[in-house]
Motif scaffolding. Structure first.
Motif, PDB file in Angstrom:
ATOM      1  N   GLN A 297       0.804  -1.222   0.000  1.00  0.00           N
ATOM      2  CA  GLN A 297       0.000   0.000   0.000  1.00  0.00           C
ATOM      3  C   GLN A 297       0.842   1.279   0.000  1.00  0.00           C
ATOM      4  N   GLU A 298       2.155   1.101  -0.013  1.00  0.00           N
ATOM      5  CA  GLU A 298       3.050   2.257  -0.004  1.00  0.00           C
ATOM      6  C   GLU A 298       4.010   2.168  -1.190  1.00  0.00           C
ATOM      7  N   TYR A 299       5.034   3.019  -1.168  1.00  0.00           N
ATOM      8  CA  TYR A 299       6.083   2.940  -2.180  1.00  0.00           C
ATOM      9  C   TYR A 299       7.210   2.043  -1.676  1.00  0.00           C
ATOM     10  N   SER A 300       7.938   1.486  -2.612  1.00  0.00           N
ATOM     11  CA  SER A 300       9.114   0.701  -2.275  1.00  0.00           C
ATOM     12  C   SER A 300      10.174   1.597  -1.627  1.00  0.00           C
ATOM     13  N   PRO A 301      11.032   1.036  -0.768  1.00  0.00           N
ATOM     14  CA  PRO A 301      12.229   1.782  -0.353  1.00  0.00           C
ATOM     15  C   PRO A 301      13.184   1.900  -1.535  1.00  0.00           C
ATOM     16  N   THR A 302      14.247   2.636  -1.366  1.00  0.00           N
ATOM     17  CA  THR A 302      15.231   2.809  -2.435  1.00  0.00           C
ATOM     18  C   THR A 302      15.802   1.460  -2.866  1.00  0.00           C
ATOM     19  N   ILE A 303      15.712   1.198  -4.156  1.00  0.00           N
ATOM     20  CA  ILE A 303      16.300  -0.022  -4.718  1.00  0.00           C
ATOM     21  C   ILE A 303      17.809   0.197  -4.842  1.00  0.00           C
ATOM     22  N   THR A 304      18.579  -0.618  -4.116  1.00  0.00           N
ATOM     23  CA  THR A 304      20.035  -0.499  -4.097  1.00  0.00           C
ATOM     24  C   THR A 304      20.660  -1.726  -4.744  1.00  0.00           C
ATOM     25  N   CYS A 305      21.994  -1.775  -4.733  1.00  0.00           N
ATOM     26  CA  CYS A 305      22.687  -2.946  -5.271  1.00  0.00           C
ATOM     27  C   CYS A 305      22.384  -4.203  -4.460  1.00  0.00           C
ATOM     28  N   GLY A 306      21.974  -4.019  -3.199  1.00  0.00           N
ATOM     29  CA  GLY A 306      21.644  -5.166  -2.360  1.00  0.00           C
ATOM     30  C   GLY A 306      20.157  -5.436  -2.283  1.00  0.00           C
TER      31      GLY A 306
END
Length: 381
Positions: A297-306
């Protein structure tokens, strides 16, 4: 139809190029990592791709390139490595000895040679506090207080930079970035373009460039991903009909942990004491998102290399007992479903290093974010 030429330096896997080619003809892109360049080639071809260190590309390359394209460059896209400017690697806020940080000055070197009409530059928000960024802006603007050129033989630019969040630009992800737009100044004087860097924390433009796109709020995570109808997965599984839709294996202990984590945004705060790591038993431990689940129901956190590792952030699937898959990470970065990735020099689709593909995805400029800015720039080119 007017052909607009563009160059994409630090192109990575091609997130910016994917958006760029919708409005511009890409006449050159530069990527140093040969495996990442192979993924780029799978999607955009290799005729305009330079594989190597950007510092090694001399004046002759750029001059010959422009000569073959009527000596006209409409847009230079620069998205240099950001790790040296990130909060996690901060040592002394205005200083940095990280060699990667000097790569931003390659933008200026190439702009001085190619004299693009527009420049798009993207990095982490923290960069604005570093002295090297202050130097970068002064050199790029090349404007004195009276609005005339500082160095007469070099181009001058009217600049606007802002720290934005990707979810305001049609990306279902909380991803804060600093974006800079610059337009070449062809008429002088231009006092609006003067930049003040002395006795200020962040540089101040007298009157920032008045070109900037309107915001387009993104759908929430589930609203965005549900359109792709991805198969359910267990940890360690690969969808046989979609090799990019694969999830990392989890140890028995981590399986217990994720099963004890409530769906849609749950965290390790809900675990029994037997599941808590020793390092997390201390008071005031940071990185509270580690081992958490995303929320539909929210946005994803920052997509990182991990981003596909359960232990490296809030990368647990909202409802399934696993970390998000490579496919889900790529979609959250708004790559098209048919975008191709490889983790091998030989270029086999979706084969090779899991970590290398995750790095390609995590380091990319989200396609939808770039698209909104490139479309706006194309209106003035």
């Amino acid at each position: 139809m007017k052909i607009l030429n563009a160059i994409d330096i630090f192109s990575g896997v091609g997130g910016s190029s994917e958006a760029l080619k919708r409005y511009f003809k890409i006449i050159s892109s530069v990527e140093m990592d040969p495996i990442i360049a192979k993924s780029y080639e799978l999607n955009h071809g290799k005729d305009h791709l330079y594989i190597g260190n950007i510092r090694d590309i001399g004046v002759d390359y750029w001059n010959n390139l422009l000569m073959n394209h009527k000596n006209k460059l409409d847009l230079l896209v620069s998205t240099p490595p950001c790790q040296g400017f990130s909060k996690h690697s901060r040592t002394k806020i205005l200083e940095s000895n990280d060699e990667r940080n000097t790569l931003i000055l390659e933008t200026i070197r190439i702009a001085h040679i190619t004299k693009p009409k527009f420049i798009f530059f993207e990095n982490v928000p923290n960069i604005i506090y570093y002295k090297i960024f202050h130097t970068f802006l002064k050199k790029l603007s090349n404007i004195k207080k009276d609005g005339t050129k500082l160095l007469p033989n070099l181009p001058s630019y009217h600049i606007r930079y802002e720290c934005v969040d990707a979810y305001d630009y049609n990306v279902p992800q909380k991803r804060k970035r600093m974006i800079l737009l610059a337009k070449r100044i062809d008429q002088f004087p231009n006092k609006d373009a003067y930049i003040r860097t002395r006795n200020v924390t962040a540089p101040i433009v007298n009157a920032p460039l008045n070109i900037w796109p309107d915001k387009i709020p993104a759908p929430t995570l589930n609203a965005y991903l549900s359109q792709f109808k991805l198969s359910l997965l267990n940890a360690g599984e690969t969808d046989m009909n979609d090799k990019l839709h694969r999830a990392r294996s989890l140890s028995n202990l981590n399986l217990k942990r994720i099963r004890a984590t409530p769906h849609n945004g749950g965290s390790r705060k809900n675990w029994d004491d037997s599941l808590v790591l020793d390092c997390h038993r201390k008071k005031n431990v940071s990185f509270g998102d580690v081992y958490g689940r995303m929320s539909n129901q929210e946005y994803s956190p920052t997509i990182t290399c991990g981003c596909v590792s359960y232990s490296k952030g809030r990368f647990g699937h909202p409802t399934e007992d696993r970390a998000i898959s490579l496919r889900e990470a790529a979609l959250i970065q708004t790559f098209p479903y048919n975008y191709k990735f490889t983790g091998k020099l030989t270029g086999e689709l979706y084969e090779g290093s899991f970590d290398n593909i995750a790095t390609q995805i995590g380091n990319a400029v989200p396609v939808n974010l770039a698209d909104i800015f490139f479309r706006e720039i194309s209106k003035y080119s």
